[in-house]
Design an enzyme around this catalytic site. Structure first.
Site, PDB file in Angstrom:
ATOM      1  N   ASN A 131       0.873  -1.402  -0.042  1.00  0.00           N
ATOM      2  CA  ASN A 131       0.130  -0.016  -0.237  1.00  0.00           C
ATOM      3  C   ASN A 131       1.043   1.282   0.098  1.00  0.00           C
ATOM      4  O   ASN A 131       0.667   2.196   0.642  1.00  0.00           O
ATOM      5  CB  ASN A 131      -0.892  -0.041   1.171  1.00  0.00           C
ATOM      6  CG  ASN A 131      -2.190   0.989   1.179  1.00  0.00           C
ATOM      7  OD1 ASN A 131      -2.373   1.314  -0.185  1.00  0.00           O
ATOM      8  ND2 ASN A 131      -2.882   1.153   2.047  1.00  0.00           N
ATOM      9  N   HIS A 159      -9.805   4.415   8.013  1.00  0.00           N
ATOM     10  CA  HIS A 159     -10.187   2.884   7.394  1.00  0.00           C
ATOM     11  C   HIS A 159     -11.472   2.717   8.074  1.00  0.00           C
ATOM     12  O   HIS A 159     -12.307   1.845   7.295  1.00  0.00           O
ATOM     13  CB  HIS A 159      -9.043   1.865   8.154  1.00  0.00           C
ATOM     14  CG  HIS A 159      -8.018   1.407   7.191  1.00  0.00           C
ATOM     15  ND1 HIS A 159      -6.943   2.333   7.197  1.00  0.00           N
ATOM     16  CD2 HIS A 159      -7.854   0.767   6.060  1.00  0.00           C
ATOM     17  CE1 HIS A 159      -6.004   1.901   6.293  1.00  0.00           C
ATOM     18  NE2 HIS A 159      -6.617   0.906   5.570  1.00  0.00           N
TER      19      HIS A 159
END
Length: 471
Positions: free
Chosen positions: A322, A358
């Site tokens: 990521n 998130h």
């Protein structure tokens, strides 16, 4: 053929949530089936054409993906993009615009999480919206940087600062770009402007030679899709919270978490590699040339596969996984907290932001807290081995290096999986049950090392080495 093969592969038996995630991003409504044809059309028919045509095309294709997957709920993205455009126009390049952007976009995202969240992995409009949130916050900060003199900006800020005033259709094209709308990657407004102008090419004035680099990422992504599809059914998330898991031996439970933690990440690796291929195909992945004059296509890379598969360090995995989002956080959060004068505090705040971004599940906070702890301990351990003559000598013995590497990898992936448990299981009732089954091994080990390593350093590092480091 590619569509039928992938659809058949996906239907072979992965857990329902994981199956839906991949099908949404890569399947009949996602990147694999639509974005590659979209990219080919843009490449051959819109290269260096009127800018507004590219903006409209990117907007319509991105909105189509959003509507096909989420129906009328895609209106949430429209609302936030339009509000962001008004903020830029009405508030201008001011701190107030940044504060308003950050507050509005994050609160809107949090509200979306609150009203849509369940105990499972939710593939809803909030999935692409979290990507959009970062994109719009970054746009506000780059627009603000555009007011400053070049000398007052860092080289990185100079690259991304937005000097002109984006139009509504330009902001929409940037926000809804089909190659990155669902799961990223992140890219700046200046990169997007170069794309639609036809400047992101290795051959000035001609279409980029990006077909082969894009195909390589697509094939690599499909390879990991097959790996995940084959192994996934044998190590499902649900087994971690089952009574059968608790009945196994302690070492079996540890080994299961180790393997599960490795394989579960391939779900994300697959999606990022395939979407990166779309960006490369359009030219957005072009990143100049290396010292040998070879074209680089990693501007939108979210994975460093070789490093990801070979590193024995937690910091290595973080640096390879990521990467695009990590770079965004480093550029817009971590580095802009420099005024705090404390790198550790800036890092902690950055990880807290990532956890909240998130979602609202407590598992995200626990995961990033564990990551923060492990990285601190690992850096201390590496420093100790480097500065301690006996440990440095031991680690340099050639015949023992393969053994050390295997032990490091086992430790690395065991506690990487341990950290991912709350991230993937979300709720307290689930992840606490798994941690109890392994007696909170990760917390006990790394908190013990956190307090023990300074004493070991005093015992194993000569005073001369300490003085050199201090100097």
């Amino acid at each position: 053929m590619l569509k039928d093969t992938c659809t058949h592969t996906l239907e072979k038996g992965i857990s329902e949530d994981s199956n839906y995630y991949i099908r949404t991003v890569l399947g009949e409504k996602g990147t694999l089936h639509y974005s590659y044809p979209f990219a080919l059309f843009q490449r051959y028919f819109l290269f260096q054409k009127e800018l507004y045509l590219s903006h409209l095309y990117n907007t319509l294709t991105g909105v189509s993906l959003a509507y096909f997957n989420f129906g009328p709920q895609c209106c949430h993205s429209f609302v936030c993009v339009f509000i962001q455009f008004l903020i830029l126009r009405l508030m201008g390049r001011t701190v107030t615009a940044i504060a308003t952007t950050f507050t509005f976009q994050m609160v809107y995202l949090m509200a979306g999480y609150y009203f849509t969240a369940t105990e499972h992995y939710d593939i809803k409009w909030t999935m692409p919206h979290c990507v959009l949130t970062l994109k719009l916050i970054g746009l506000a900060l780059d627009y603000y940087d555009g007011r400053k003199e070049v000398e007052a900006l860092t080289p990185e800020q100079q690259r991304f600062a937005v000097r002109g005033v984006p139009t509504l259709v330009e902001v929409c094209g940037f926000s809804f770009f089909y190659g990155a709308f669902m799961v990223g990657p992140q890219f700046s407004m200046t990169q997007y402007q170069k794309l639609v102008k036809g400047e992101l090419t290795d051959v000035p004035g001609q279409r980029p030679n990006s077909f082969v680099p894009a195909l390589k990422r697509l094939v690599l992504g499909l390879f990991f899709l097959v790996v995940y599809t084959v192994l996934g059914p044998y190590i499902p998330d649900e087994y971690l919270v089952s009574d059968a898991f608790e009945e196994q031996t302690f070492w079996y439970r540890c080994l299961y978490i180790l393997i599960w933690g490795k394989v579960i990440l391939y779900k994300y690796v697959t999606c990022w590699l395939v979407t990166e291929g779309v960006c490369i195909l359009t030219g957005l992945g072009y990143n100049g040339k290396d010292e040998k004059g070879h074209s680089k296509w990693d501007a939108c890379a979210n994975m460093k596969i070789w490093l990801f598969e070979t590193t024995p360090f937690f910091t290595g995995t973080i640096a390879s996984f990521n990467t695009n989002t990590n770079a965004w956080v480093a550029r817009y959060i971590y580095k802009r907290l420099k005024f705090l004068g404390n790198k550790l505090l800036s890092q902690a705040i950055s990880l807290l932001f990532l956890a909240v971004w998130h979602g609202l599940h407590c598992g995200y906070l626990v995961c990033f807290q564990m990551e923060f702890l492990i990285v601190i301990v690992e850096r201390q351990a590496i420093s100790l081995v480097r500065d301690s003559p006996p440990l440095s000598k031991l680690s340099s013995i050639t015949v023992l290096r393969p053994l050390f590497y295997v032990l490091q990898q086992l430790n690395h992936w065991m506690f990487m999986g341990y950290s991912l448990v709350p991230f993937c299981l979300f709720t307290w009732e689930k992840w606490i049950k798994v941690y109890q089954s392994v007696y909170f091994l990760g917390h006990l080990l790394f908190f013990t090392l956190l307090f023990a390593l300074p004493f070991l350093r005093k015992a194993l590092v000569p005073r001369k080495e300490k003085l050199k480091k201090a100097e």
